[in-house]
Design a protein around this motif. Structure first.
Motif, short mmCIF file in Angstrom:
data_model
loop_
_atom_site.label_atom_id
_atom_site.label_comp_id
_atom_site.label_asym_id
_atom_site.label_seq_id
_atom_site.Cartn_x
_atom_site.Cartn_y
_atom_site.Cartn_z
N LYS A 143 0.81 -1.22 0.00
CA LYS A 143 0.00 0.00 0.00
C LYS A 143 0.84 1.27 0.00
CE LYS A 143 -1.59 1.33 4.15
NZ LYS A 143 -2.37 1.30 5.40
N TYR A 154 -6.79 6.43 -6.56
CA TYR A 154 -7.03 6.63 -5.13
C TYR A 154 -8.43 7.14 -4.82
CZ TYR A 154 -1.99 6.17 -5.16
OH TYR A 154 -0.72 5.70 -5.35
N GLN A 157 -10.68 6.46 -1.42
CA GLN A 157 -9.78 5.78 -0.48
C GLN A 157 -9.23 6.78 0.54
OE1 GLN A 157 -9.11 2.16 -0.93
NE2 GLN A 157 -10.99 2.78 -1.99
N HIS A 226 -4.05 -1.56 7.63
CA HIS A 226 -5.24 -0.70 7.59
C HIS A 226 -5.11 0.55 8.45
CE1 HIS A 226 -7.30 -3.82 5.39
NE2 HIS A 226 -7.05 -4.69 6.34
N ASN A 241 -6.40 3.84 7.28
CA ASN A 241 -5.68 4.21 6.06
C ASN A 241 -5.71 3.08 5.05
OD1 ASN A 241 -2.63 3.86 4.78
ND2 ASN A 241 -3.48 5.92 4.59
N ASP A 242 -5.85 3.48 3.76
CA ASP A 242 -5.81 2.52 2.66
C ASP A 242 -4.51 2.57 1.89
OD1 ASP A 242 -8.54 1.55 2.97
OD2 ASP A 242 -9.17 3.54 2.28
#
Length: 322
Positions: A143, A154, A157, A226, A241-242
């Motif tokens: 990621k 994105y 996200q 994550h 967070n992605d």
């Protein structure tokens, strides 16, 4: 083994400028590039706008005409490709240089495909290939990316952007406008002073209104699948967070320079040794051109203020050759 007067490493704008100058001087030259033509520019963000105006990006006296005063990435790619093709520059692409070794008053340049002999070497390799690493847990997760290309990826996200200079600001604004939930982590007190003047008010206004969140005087401590941990003045903050865009800058290939015998300063800036009047390094016959001259100070040199490196180098080669 093929023999040349000059072997130019790097087919970016400055490497091409060196090729044009060498050809004009009647010297036997070869440009070698590990990737595609103007490889670094090709890997820039898709919608990047240059800071410089088109006339300041011109090389070899060839006019650069763009729709707006400041050209965008596709226009620059088209311009430099047309310059290279129309001038029939002797260029080998997708061939990486591995070593440069001094042998009997000349240099042997070994690549992934073959070897060459040359009296002079011009290193115009730029700085975009090696990112400055964070050295924190989770940095190598899939990621995390040290390069930013396209904002659409994105959309929708949770994106964390690390940094506060041009690449970080562009990524934050573009991904935000494609529907990403964007947070910036900034080591200093705010947006960098070198950010493009027409972009700086935009990002500062988005932060001020809360559309883009920003943690200043802060650093990322850890990245998980994550989540991310941010050390702020108020302590650790953990965010969902992605994706992480760690746009913390890049550096030249210092090990390559050192293996070629070029001395670097030991003050952390790793400034290569060269004569600013001729661009010749401490190794006779090896020259530097473009951004690579700045060491870790990659913000010092641009296309517009290093185009004359080509003329300096070729003039010195001609003066010492004849």
């Amino acid at each position: 083994m093929e023999t040349y007067d000059i072997l130019i490493i790097g087919a970016g704008p400055i490497g091409l400028a060196c090729g044009l100058a060498a050809k004009k001087a009647g010297l036997n030259y070869l440009i070698i590039e590990k990737g595609c033509l103007t490889n670094s520019l090709y890997n820039y963000p898709l919608y990047m706008t240059f800071f410089s105006t088109s006339e300041k990006l011109e090389i070899g006296g060839v006019p650069f005409v763009s729709i707006s005063a400041k050209p965008v990435r596709p226009e620059a790619l088209e311009y430099y490709r047309r310059v290279a093709v129309s001038n029939h520059l002797n260029t080998h692409l997708f061939e990486a240089v591995e070593t440069v070794k001094q042998t009997n008053g000349s240099y042997t340049v070994t690549t992934t495909k073959t070897s060459y002999t040359t009296k002079h070497v011009i290193i115009a390799t730029g700085f975009y290939d090696i990112p400055n690493m964070l050295h924190i847990p989770g940095e190598h997760l899939p990621k995390v990316n040290h390069y930013y290309k396209d904002p659409h990826f994105y959309a929708m996200q949770k994106v964390l952007v690390i940094g506060a200079n041009n690449s970080s600001v562009d990524a934050a604004l573009e991904t935000y406008r494609k529907g990403a939930d964007v947070t910036m982590v900034i080591r200093e007190e705010g947006i960098g002073k070198r950010v493009k003047y027409w972009v700086k008010p935009d990002i500062e206004n988005r932060i001020s209104e809360g559309s883009i969140k920003a943690y200043t005087h802060s650093t990322v401590q850890a990245i998980r699948e994550h989540e991310v941990d941010i050390l702020t003045p108020d302590g650790i903050v953990t965010l969902q967070n992605d994706f992480v865009l760690a746009l913390t800058g890049y550096q030249p290939n210092f090990s390559f320079l050192e293996k070629a015998g070029i001395e670097l300063s030991d003050d952390g800036k790793k400034q290569p040794t060269y004569n600013p009047d001729t661009m010749e390094t401490n190794m006779p016959g090896i020259y530097l051109a473009g951004v690579v001259c700045g060491g870790m100070n990659t913000h010092i040199w641009f296309i517009e203020n290093s185009r004359d490196h080509a003329d300096k180098i070729i003039a010195h080669i001609k003066a010492t050759r004849y």
